[in-house]
Design an enzyme around this catalytic site. Sequence first.
Site, PDB file in Angstrom:
ATOM      1  N   SER A 159      69.277  80.380  35.387  1.00 40.51           N
ATOM      2  CA  SER A 159      69.384  81.133  34.132  1.00 40.51           C
ATOM      3  C   SER A 159      70.241  82.352  34.423  1.00 40.51           C
ATOM      4  O   SER A 159      70.383  82.755  35.591  1.00 40.51           O
ATOM      5  CB  SER A 159      67.979  81.583  33.705  1.00 40.51           C
ATOM      6  OG  SER A 159      68.041  82.556  32.689  1.00 40.51           O
ATOM      7  N   TYR A 190      59.245  84.880  34.844  1.00 45.53           N
ATOM      8  CA  TYR A 190      60.437  84.044  34.637  1.00 45.53           C
ATOM      9  C   TYR A 190      61.599  84.554  35.489  1.00 45.53           C
ATOM     10  O   TYR A 190      62.260  83.791  36.186  1.00 45.53           O
ATOM     11  CB  TYR A 190      60.802  84.072  33.154  1.00 45.53           C
ATOM     12  CG  TYR A 190      61.891  83.103  32.743  1.00 45.53           C
ATOM     13  CD1 TYR A 190      61.586  81.794  32.392  1.00 45.53           C
ATOM     14  CD2 TYR A 190      63.222  83.493  32.680  1.00 45.53           C
ATOM     15  CE1 TYR A 190      62.577  80.911  31.986  1.00 45.53           C
ATOM     16  CE2 TYR A 190      64.220  82.625  32.289  1.00 45.53           C
ATOM     17  CZ  TYR A 190      63.894  81.330  31.936  1.00 45.53           C
ATOM     18  OH  TYR A 190      64.876  80.454  31.543  1.00 45.53           O
TER      19      TYR A 190
HETATM   20  P1  NAD Z   1      62.358  73.076  26.544  1.00 44.69           P
HETATM   21  O1  NAD Z   1      61.053  73.736  26.236  1.00 44.69           O
HETATM   22  O2  NAD Z   1      63.113  72.412  25.454  1.00 44.69           O
HETATM   23  O3  NAD Z   1      62.189  72.041  27.734  1.00 44.69           O
HETATM   24  C1  NAD Z   1      61.330  72.261  28.811  1.00 44.69           C
HETATM   25  C2  NAD Z   1      60.974  70.934  29.419  1.00 44.69           C
HETATM   26  O4  NAD Z   1      60.078  71.154  30.521  1.00 44.69           O
HETATM   27  C3  NAD Z   1      60.254  69.988  28.450  1.00 44.69           C
HETATM   28  O5  NAD Z   1      60.675  68.673  28.664  1.00 44.69           O
HETATM   29  C4  NAD Z   1      58.791  70.161  28.862  1.00 44.69           C
HETATM   30  O6  NAD Z   1      57.973  69.044  28.525  1.00 44.69           O
HETATM   31  C5  NAD Z   1      58.952  70.305  30.353  1.00 44.69           C
HETATM   32  N1  NAD Z   1      57.786  70.863  31.014  1.00 44.69           N
HETATM   33  C6  NAD Z   1      57.122  72.009  30.736  1.00 44.69           C
HETATM   34  N2  NAD Z   1      56.059  72.135  31.559  1.00 44.69           N
HETATM   35  C7  NAD Z   1      56.059  71.046  32.370  1.00 44.69           C
HETATM   36  C8  NAD Z   1      55.217  70.595  33.424  1.00 44.69           C
HETATM   37  N3  NAD Z   1      54.145  71.292  33.825  1.00 44.69           N
HETATM   38  N4  NAD Z   1      55.523  69.421  34.016  1.00 44.69           N
HETATM   39  C9  NAD Z   1      56.585  68.692  33.618  1.00 44.69           C
HETATM   40  N5  NAD Z   1      57.414  69.068  32.642  1.00 44.69           N
HETATM   41  C10 NAD Z   1      57.153  70.232  32.018  1.00 44.69           C
HETATM   42  O7  NAD Z   1      63.231  74.242  27.207  1.00 44.69           O
HETATM   43  P2  NAD Z   1      64.768  74.356  27.632  1.00 44.69           P
HETATM   44  O8  NAD Z   1      65.284  75.580  26.997  1.00 44.69           O
HETATM   45  O9  NAD Z   1      65.494  73.091  27.486  1.00 44.69           O
HETATM   46  O10 NAD Z   1      64.587  74.706  29.176  1.00 44.69           O
HETATM   47  C11 NAD Z   1      64.988  73.883  30.230  1.00 44.69           C
HETATM   48  C12 NAD Z   1      65.342  74.738  31.421  1.00 44.69           C
HETATM   49  O11 NAD Z   1      66.460  75.566  31.090  1.00 44.69           O
HETATM   50  C13 NAD Z   1      64.218  75.686  31.870  1.00 44.69           C
HETATM   51  O12 NAD Z   1      64.166  75.727  33.277  1.00 44.69           O
HETATM   52  C14 NAD Z   1      64.687  77.019  31.323  1.00 44.69           C
HETATM   53  O13 NAD Z   1      64.175  78.098  32.072  1.00 44.69           O
HETATM   54  C15 NAD Z   1      66.177  76.888  31.478  1.00 44.69           C
HETATM   55  N6  NAD Z   1      66.966  77.800  30.667  1.00 44.69           N
HETATM   56  C16 NAD Z   1      66.869  77.770  29.308  1.00 44.69           C
HETATM   57  C17 NAD Z   1      67.627  78.668  28.569  1.00 44.69           C
HETATM   58  C18 NAD Z   1      67.572  78.688  27.081  1.00 44.69           C
HETATM   59  O14 NAD Z   1      68.089  79.648  26.497  1.00 44.69           O
HETATM   60  N7  NAD Z   1      67.006  77.698  26.430  1.00 44.69           N
HETATM   61  C19 NAD Z   1      68.471  79.569  29.219  1.00 44.69           C
HETATM   62  C20 NAD Z   1      68.544  79.570  30.585  1.00 44.69           C
HETATM   63  C21 NAD Z   1      67.777  78.674  31.310  1.00 44.69           C
END
Ligand code: NAD
Length: 260
Positions: free
Chosen positions: A142, A155
């Site tokens: 991130s 986080y």
């Molecule tokens: P999201 O909530 O859409 O997806 C998260 C995924 O993780 C889902 O499939 C969920 O079921 C899974 N998950 C959660 N807890 C779990 C567990 N205990 N075991 C297995 N799976 C689990 O979120 P996203 O935004 O797509 O995030 C994905 C990644 O991207 C994360 O690591 C997040 O930190 C990172 N990220 C997101 C952003 C953003 O702005 N959305 C920015 C930077 C980084």
Amino acid sequence: MLAGKTAVITGSTSGIGLGYARALAEQGANIMINGFGDADAIEKERKGIETDFGVKCIYSPADMTKPDEIHAMIHTAANTFGSVDILVNNAGIQHVEAIEHFPVEKWDAIIAINLSSAFHTIRTAVPYMRKAGWGRIINTASAHALVASPFKAAYVSAKHGIAGLTKTVALETAENNITVNAICPGYVWTPLVEKQIPDTMKARNMTEEQVKKDVLLEAQPTKEFVTIEQVAGLAVFLCTDTAASITGSLLPMDGGWTAQ
Ligand code: NAD
């Protein structure tokens, strides 16, 4: 480009993870998806990947807080498809609260899912990659792996941790045709971001529109959300031969956020 390769993507039942799964499948890789959610919706996505791209796709319900389940998930992928060539550590959760009120169980869960799960997938997958003589490990970090924001202690700590893990494993595998990199997105419009809006409204005493404009997009000079397709496209590039010398890198895709 990736025909015959196997990709395991943690947290790929929604958001960015599902985007990676579909983009890697489009290049011909067989896929293991993982994550939580409605069983019918997950089955629909799994089947959709197979029919849309003509690859095999299996689902693992492994909980990323449970080392034994993570270990078994990687072995299942290898036993089903022959190896694990591409590992995308992507599962993640968020909690937004001031440090003195930050719930201990949220700290533990975020460190487990956003950081320790990658240690467990990597330690299990690397032997398969060494044996195959090729591997790609892509960690979704991130912008918060590079800079901090208030109210996100767990986080930011987990994401800075994944940056260190990325560099360390890159050094350990550098001579084995395995690359290890972290993609550092800014704000991407996914359920994870949508869900933190009410807590941020509370923590900062703001309206929803103020949170979007003054907290989220305020950080990004482009004033645009990063798209899932852009993040997934970078992951696909990291799997090409052109990217073979990119390893141990933290690659921002954040609309200029961390340039400031
Ligand atoms: P999201 O909530 O859409 O997806 C998260 C995924 O993780 C889902 O499939 C969920 O079921 C899974 N998950 C959660 N807890 C779990 C567990 N205990 N075991 C297995 N799976 C689990 O979120 P996203 O935004 O797509 O995030 C994905 C990644 O991207 C994360 O690591 C997040 O930190 C990172 N990220 C997101 C952003 C953003 O702005 N959305 C920015 C930077 C980084």
